[in-house]
Structures are given as structure tokens and as C-alpha cells.
Design a protein around this motif. Structure first.
Motif, short mmCIF file in Angstrom:
data_model
loop_
_atom_site.label_atom_id
_atom_site.label_comp_id
_atom_site.label_asym_id
_atom_site.label_seq_id
_atom_site.Cartn_x
_atom_site.Cartn_y
_atom_site.Cartn_z
N SER A 44 0.83 -1.20 0.00
CA SER A 44 0.00 0.00 0.00
C SER A 44 0.87 1.25 0.00
O SER A 44 0.97 1.94 -1.00
CB SER A 44 -0.96 -0.02 1.20
N LYS A 66 5.15 2.43 6.28
CA LYS A 66 4.25 3.03 7.26
C LYS A 66 2.93 2.29 7.39
O LYS A 66 2.06 2.71 8.16
CB LYS A 66 3.97 4.49 6.88
N CYS A 67 2.73 1.24 6.57
CA CYS A 67 1.42 0.59 6.64
C CYS A 67 1.48 -0.90 6.96
O CYS A 67 0.48 -1.48 7.34
CB CYS A 67 0.65 0.82 5.33
N GLU A 105 -5.24 -0.21 8.90
CA GLU A 105 -3.82 0.12 9.15
C GLU A 105 -3.07 0.40 7.85
O GLU A 105 -2.01 1.01 7.86
CB GLU A 105 -3.13 -1.03 9.89
N ARG A 106 -3.63 -0.09 6.73
CA ARG A 106 -2.95 0.08 5.43
C ARG A 106 -3.53 1.26 4.65
O ARG A 106 -3.18 1.47 3.49
CB ARG A 106 -3.08 -1.17 4.56
N ALA A 107 -4.49 1.98 5.21
CA ALA A 107 -5.15 3.07 4.49
C ALA A 107 -4.20 4.26 4.32
O ALA A 107 -3.28 4.45 5.11
CB ALA A 107 -6.40 3.51 5.24
N VAL A 161 -2.95 6.85 7.13
CA VAL A 161 -1.83 6.68 8.06
C VAL A 161 -0.59 7.46 7.60
O VAL A 161 0.35 7.63 8.36
CB VAL A 161 -1.44 5.20 8.31
N LEU A 162 -0.62 7.91 6.34
CA LEU A 162 0.54 8.65 5.84
C LEU A 162 0.48 10.14 6.16
O LEU A 162 1.48 10.85 5.99
CB LEU A 162 0.67 8.48 4.32
N LYS A 199 -1.20 8.53 11.38
CA LYS A 199 -1.06 7.19 11.93
C LYS A 199 -1.57 7.14 13.38
O LYS A 199 -2.30 6.22 13.77
CB LYS A 199 0.42 6.78 11.88
#
Lengths: 230, 524
Positions: free
Chosen positions: A54, A59-60, B36-38, B41-42, B130
Motif C-alpha cells: 500500500s 508506514k502501513c 492500518e494500510r489506508a 496513516v501517511l 497514523k
């Protein structure tokens, strides 16, 4: 120019017996990593390698896999590490059911968090706690579970990915939840952890797991206050 | 069975799901991967709210005016009024969910961000997205356990189920089993920006493919202001993408310069003495483009004079990231930075209540065209996603007729994904037209190239959708014959009041672009 053989453990479905397939890979990008190599490789494959990614910047946690026997994030594993050997072996995480190629189903990781009831039942301020901050950085990637000698899917030990989330809650846990969360912590984390601390060196987010663990044990098991808290 | 189907489990989707659950309304939360992978979070720098904790007499009115001005008067003022007036309450809500924001001795600390004179951005070092997501995911878990939120991670949106311009649900594929299901209910799209239209050159994730927006456009959902792409001034190239260097770097004192006659030329400070390096992003990115064109070489971000405390307590993650990727310590070395595609102000066209032109279909978060006008202010994206998700759910709660219908297994054909080669070709064409500086010729050439590509062969479902969306993006940019915010036309360098309107793209056998006036500010 980087020249490498990528050996990838492949299967189309969970039922299929996995087979190592070898691909020659070349890139002029000295900063290339396993994630960019997989993306590149897939451009030309009739049956692309199935994998999850992703953010591509560690970070993921999506792209956790086993690279030369070590659980790592593909996007955080530079190819230049393997140039000398000329080969790198890539396979899916082993602690979780494989879906296809490098994709595993990490549902159990999230189910454990639900079983432990990891949430605030009422308003709770962490007041800028450094521990809450550090704990919140956990990617839930599963690398720490993969390396852990005590964790297995379906077992009672929920592992350090559940400990980190508990650590955040413990910084501001309302009295009404203490009994239940402390009990869950003891049952699903404290009693299962064999203190090998193998997890300490694999966290892609660089979370100081051992320090969080000591603090969480102190609060949830020994009923002491946090150490190292401002 | 669920009342509402939410597509996307980032900030907007989670906020919407919690809002519904608090009112005992059930939802299916559908996403390609876990939250958590969206992309949320960045998000790094922070979230804006006029909390006024820094003794600067900040007000909601200031936040409102800065947002409208930053968006160059293209945002709906009523929507922005709602957004900014609820911002303090939203940040307090997050604080009460246990988000460890950086604190002063007694309250939430705020930092400077672009386009705003007052300190207004609440933050958790440089990983704010995050840290907020972790708290919000915990909150959602509570409602998952009580059966109000049904999570479907690793599920892919295929298309809307439409009957006579009314949405009755979505067709979804389980990516692990291949199984396809028609989910029935009110639909809320929170599927993120159009990063996948520009693979490898944006700061976003690979999961925000743009396919949802492309598909619903082809199904008749209107889109707005597609020409408004935000180029973030400070990004660095890493393998496979652009990596963001948060605006907080400048908020904490970082300075931009370029070498001119062997001397450091701090061009932003010279040209914009009031806000200096913290002008809105469209202005900074454009100036960087121009000085590079004039003087050659790279623009550098100089953070070497930042106080030690900033590195320890406010930007520690950023420093580690820069060392990791550039092998340069920003404490002692200026770093080369370039503009990179970062955010999409345009997207699914909604009103201030987050309704689309299709009944029972709503949109929130970056996939929707709302709040940010022609240029988004730093710190307003997470706010827009959280508030938008909540507002959409409130609209659904107050106005929708819930019908409980069973989901139905679907046994038809599964569409193939778009070819990576075609995706790259489309991206190259779009980039040739939709750069920081645009003109009729480059846009027209890009459009002709795209149309030629479209006519070359029979394309599959996802490919056709993507080609259509790309065409609408170019047409929208061609039709806006003015310069405003992120849309800078060399051939029309001035703002034109005639175009202070939303550029709406509509598809019904052909693409039509029309301009709709911005709603007047209500006095209530």
C-alpha cells in the motif's frame, strides 16, 4: 545496475503445493527494494505474483513477508543487500494461512484484538503520553508474531502486536475497564510471552517493544505506574 | 445484513462508521485492506482547528476565511462554515479517544501551517495520521464487537447497483476467495483520491487506484473540479513513489532556497514577506517550478537552524525518514525537494450534506469534491475526512429510508484488472497535460493522444472506466480558461470571476463539462 535472481515461493491457491520459481531481475535503480522489484516483475509476468502493498514507505505494514528467512517489509528491504550473494528468497509469512503467492490472511491478528476488548469504553485522555505515541505507531504487520517462538495462530498468546495497542490504553485506562483489561493482558500477553525478545529486532517501525513490554507488565500485572513516562 | 455500506476504511470511512454506530445503525465497512494500510496513516503534519490554545486570538472565523481564501473562493462557503465551526469539537473528540497530541503544559499544542497566520494545527509529532488512525481503529473495534460495524477487509468494489438512478447497493468481490456478492443498502463512498491515475509519482498509496471514482463516473455519478490536483511543494523521490516531507518542516522553521549566482536565494521569503515559506501549497509549488526553470538546479529545504527541541519532540520521525531515504541528516544538511502530486481537491460532486446526484449515494473524504476549492490548506485534509464522514452519516441518519435486504451471491463474470501498461500510458498522457503549469496546446495534445489511445482497441471494464475519467480530467482542465489555485494556465494567467464555479463532469454516452455557480453563503 543491480542484477539479482529473485526466488519466490509461489502457489495459486491455499490448496496448491507451493513451488519455488526463479526470476532474473535487473534494475538501474540503486535504491530499488523488494517491493519495487515485485512491481516491476509483475509488469511482464503473465501470472503476476500476488502480494499486498500500500504505502511503499514502511508506514502501513501491508507488505510483510519472509525475505531470506527473516520477516521484513518488502518496501524496507533494499536489493543491494543481496547483490553479493546474487540471489534473494522471498516467501509468505508462515504463521498465517496463505491465500496465494505472498498473500497471507492476518485476520487472526485483528480477531485477537477484539477478543481482548482493546478499546476505550469511555472518554480517556492520554495527555501527550510518549508511551501512547510510541505504542500507536504499531503497524499490525505481523513481523513480531512471525519471529516469536511462542505465537501461533489460534493459540492463547496474542503477541506483541496486541501488547502495543494495550500499552496505549494502559496510559489512560478508565477504572471501569481495569479489571477486564488487566485480566486479558495477563491471559493473552503476559502468560504467553517467553521473554525471548526475538521481536525486539524485527519491528519495521523501530518500536522499542521490550521497553513497552516492561512498562505494560508493570501496570497491568504488577500494578505499578509507568516508568520512563514524562 | 446492514443498513449502510461504506466503501473505504480510512479516516472518512471510520468516522462515518462510528457516527452511524453511535446511533445504533449498522454498516458494512468494505476495504481492499485493513485500516492500518489506508492512506490516512501517511498524513503527517496535523489537523486544523481554531482551538486558540497558543494565545494568538485565533477564531473559527479566521479558519473559515483562510480555508476559503486558500481554496481561492471555489469551495462552498456553507460547507466550509460547517467544517471549521466543528473543527475544535472534532479535535477534542480525538483527544478523548486517547490521541496523544503534542501538548503545552496544559493543553493541545498547535503549530504553524501553510496559508494560515495563526497557529492552528494540532499534531502528534510528524505521524499525526497514523496516531489518529490507531485511536479511531480502536473505537471502531468496539462497535465491531457489538455487531454494529461489519468489517469486510480484502474486498474490492466492482460497481454500484442502480435502478432508475437510485442506488440500492454495491457489487463486491472478496479478493481472498474470489466470491462476488451484491450488498444491499445506502452507499457511502470514502474511497480516497485518484493517486492510481498517476502511479509511482504521487505521495499516496497503491490502493487508492481511482477505480471507484472512474467506475461510478461511467455509471452516471457527477464529478467536480477534476483539474484541481495539489502538487505538494516538498517531496523526495524514493523507489516507486514520491515521499512527503511534511509542511510542518516549514511550519517549524524550514526555509526553501535555490542557488542564484552562487548564493542562496530564499525566494519565498523575498517574494512573500508576510507568510514566506508558508504560503498556500499551490503558490509555493508554482514558485519552485518557476525558480528552477529560471536558475536551474534543485530547490533545497533548509532545516539546519531548527532548534533541538523541534527534532526531539516534533519532527523525530521525519528526521529518521530523511536519513533513511536520502542518507542525509536534515539537522546538518539542506535536502533537495521537488513538487509531487499529493492531493485531489476534485472528485465526486456532492452538496454540503455529502449527497451525490444519485439518490441513496453519498461520498466523503478525498474521493469527494468538497471543502478545499481550488487548493487545500495543509491540516485541512484529515479534518475534511473526519468531518465529512460524520456529516455524510448524519445526513443518512436524518434523511434516508433504510430497507433491510439480504445480500445476494452473484455468479456472473469477474472483470479483469486494467493492464499496467495501459495505466502507465494514461498516466504519461495526463502528466503531459496536467503539470503545475498548463496551457491549451499541451492539454489539447494530451486529449488527442488519449482519444487516439482509446480508439486503438477494445478495452476491458476497468480500462474503459479509467480512460473515461482521464478524458474528463483533461476536458475539465481545458474548459477552465482561467488560473485559480492549483490550476495555472499560462495562456489564461488571471483569475476570472466567470469561472468562480464548480466544473462539473457528467457522463451519459459522452462526457459533458458544465459550470455550476458556488452556493451563496446563508445568513443562518
Amino acid at each position: 545496475m543491480i542484477n539479482l535472481k529473485l526466488e519466490i515461493l509461489r502457489r495459486k491457491s491455499p490448496e496448491e503445493i507451493p513451488v519455488w520459481k526463479c526470476y532474473d531481475y535487473q534494475t538501474p535503480d540503486d535504491h530499488a527494494n523488494i517491493a519495487s522489484a515485485l512491481n516491476d516483475l509483475n509488469q511482464n509476468l503473465e501470472n503476476p505474483v500476488r502480494w499486498e502493498c500500500s504505502c511503499l514507505q514502511k508506514k502501513c505494514g501491508a507488505c510483510a513477508m519472509i525475505i531470506n528467512q527473516k520477516p521484513r517489509l518488502a518496501c524496507d528491504t533494499p536489493l543491494k543487500e543481496f547483490v553479493k550473494a546474487g540471489t534473494v528468497r522471498i516467501e509468505p509469512l508462515r504463521k498465517f494461512p496463505v491465500i496465494a503467492d505472498l498473500i497471507v490472511d492476518r485476520t487472526i491478528l485483528f480477531e485477537n484484538l477484539k477478543t481482548m476488548k482493546l478499546w476505550f469504553e469511555e472518554e480517556a485522555k492520554t495527555n501527550g503520553s510518549q508511551i501512547a505515541y510510541e505504542a500507536s505507531r504499531c503497524l499490525q504487520c505481523g513481523c513480531c508474531l512471525e519471529i516469536c517462538p511462542n505465537f501461533y495462530a489460534g493459540g492463547d498468546f496474542a503477541g506483541m502486536s496486541a501488547m502495543t495497542l494495550t500499552a496505549r490504553l494502559l496510559t489512560a485506562l478508565p477504572d471501569s475497564q481495569k479489571k477486564e483489561i488487566f485480566k486479558a493482558y495477563r491471559n493473552y500477553i503476559y502468560e504467553g510471552c517467553g521473554k525471548s525478545l526475538a521481536c525486539r529486532n524485527v519491528c519495521p517501525a523501530g518500536i522499542r517493544i521490550d521497553q513497552l513490554l516492561v512498562n505494560s507488565n508493570a501496570v497491568a500485572v504488577w500494578k505499578r505506574k509507568f516508568r520512563h513516562e514524562k | 445484513m446492514q443498513n449502510v455500506i461504506i466503501i473505504g476504511a480510512g479516516l472518512a470511512g471510520l468516522s462515518a462508521a462510528v457516527t452511524l454506530a453511535e446511533k445504533q445503525i449498522s454498516c458494512a465497512l468494505i476495504s481492499l485492506q485493513n485500516s492500518e494500510r489506508a492512506q490516512s496513516v501517511l498524513a503527517e503534519g496535523g489537523i486544523n482547528a481554531a482551538l486558540n490554545t497558543m494565545d494568538e486570538n485565533d477564531t473559527v472565523q479566521n479558519h473559515y476565511e483562510d480555508t476559503l481564501r486558500g481554496g481561492v473562493w471555489l469551495a462552498d462557503p456553507n460547507a466550509v462554515r460547517n467544517l471549521t465551526s466543528h473543527a475544535p469539537e472534532i479535535v477534542r473528540w480525538l483527544e478523548n479517544l486517547g490521541v496523544p497530541f503534542n501538548m503545552t503544559d496544559s493543553d493541545i499544542m498547535l503549530r504553524n501551517f501553510g496559508g494560515q497566520k495563526k497557529k492552528r494545527t494540532a499534531y502528534a509529532q510528524s505521524s499525526t495520521g497514523k496516531i489518529i488512525m490507531t485511536a479511531l481503529i480502536d473505537q471502531v473495534r468496539k462497535y465491531e464487537a457489538s455487531g454494529l460495524i461489519h468489517r469486510y477487509a480484502h474486498h474490492n468494489f466492482i460497481k454500484l447497483l442502480l435502478e432508475n438512478q437510485i442506488c440500492s447497493g454495491v457489487r463486491i468481490q472478496n479478493l481472498y476467495t474470489g466470491e462476488i456478492t451484491d450488498f444491499k443498502g445506502i452507499v457511502l463512498l470514502c474511497s480516497g483520491g485518484l493517486n492510481g491515475m498517476f502511479p509511482a509519482v504521487t505521495t499516496g498509496t497503491t490502493q487508492n487506484s481511482g477505480d471507484v471514482t472512474a467506475t461510478v463516473f461511467r455509471q452516471g455519478v457527477r464529478l467536480g473540479n477534476l483539474e484541481m490536483l495539489q502538487y505538494h511543494p516538498t517531496t523526495i523521490g524514493i523507489s516507486g513513489k514520491r515521499c512527503l516531507v511534511t509542511e510542518a518542516a516549514r511550519g517549524e522553521g524550514g526555509r526553501l532556497y535555490i542557488m542564484k549566482n552562487n548564493q542562496k536565494f530564499y525566494f519565498m521569503e523575498e517574494k512573500y514577506p508576510e507568510l514566506k515559506n508558508l504560503m498556500p501549497r499551490d503558490v509555493v509549488a508554482r514558485e519552485m517550478f518557476f525558480v528552477r526553470r529560471e536558475f536551474g538546479g534543485e530547490v533545497f529545504l533548509d532545516m539546519t537552524e531548527l532548534p533541538e527541541i523541534a527534532w526531539q519532540k516534533k519532527l523525530s520521525d521525519l528526521r529518521l525518514e530523511i536519513i533513511h531515504y536520502l542518507n542525509l541528516d536534515p539537522k546538518s544538511n539542506p535536502i533537495p525537494v521537488r513538487e509531487g502530486i499529493h492531493y485531489f481537491m476534485g472528485g465526486i460532486d456532492t452538496d454540503e450534506f455529502h449527497r451525490t446526484n444519485i439518490k441513496n449515494l453519498f461520498a466523503a473524504g478525498e474521493c469527494c469534491c468538497q471543502y478545499h476549492g481550488a487548493n487545500r490548506l495543509g491540516g485541512n485534509s484529515m479534518l475534511g475526512a473526519l468531518y465529512g464522514g460524520r456529516k455524510a452519516s448524519e445526513t443518512i441518519i436524518h434523511t434516508a429510508d433504510f430497507v433491510s435486504e439480504e445480500n445476494i451471491n452473484y455468479s456472473g463474470e469477474i472483470p479483469s484488472p486494467a493492464s499496467p501498461v495501459l495505466i502507465q500510458k494514461i498516466s504519461q498522457i495526463l502528466l503531459s497535460g496536467l503539470g503545475i503549469v498548463r496551457n491549451q496546446n499541451s492539454l489539447q495534445t494530451a486529449l488527442e493522444n488519449l482519444q487516439s489511445l482509446s480508439g486503438q482497441k477494445e478495452y476491458n471494464f476497468y480500462e474503459q472506466n479509467r480512460l473515461l475519467l482521464a478524458e474528463a480530467m483533461l476536458l475539465s482542465a481545458l474548459e477552465r480558461k482561467e488560473s485559480r489555485g492549483a490550476h495555472y494556465r499560462e495562456d489564461y494567467p488571471d483569475q476570472n470571476e466567470e469561472f468562480r464555479k464548480t466544473a462539473v463532469s457528467e457522463y451519459d454516452k459522452t462526457i459533458r463539462i458544465f459550470f455550476r455557480p458556488i452556493p451563496e453563503m446563508r445568513s443562518d
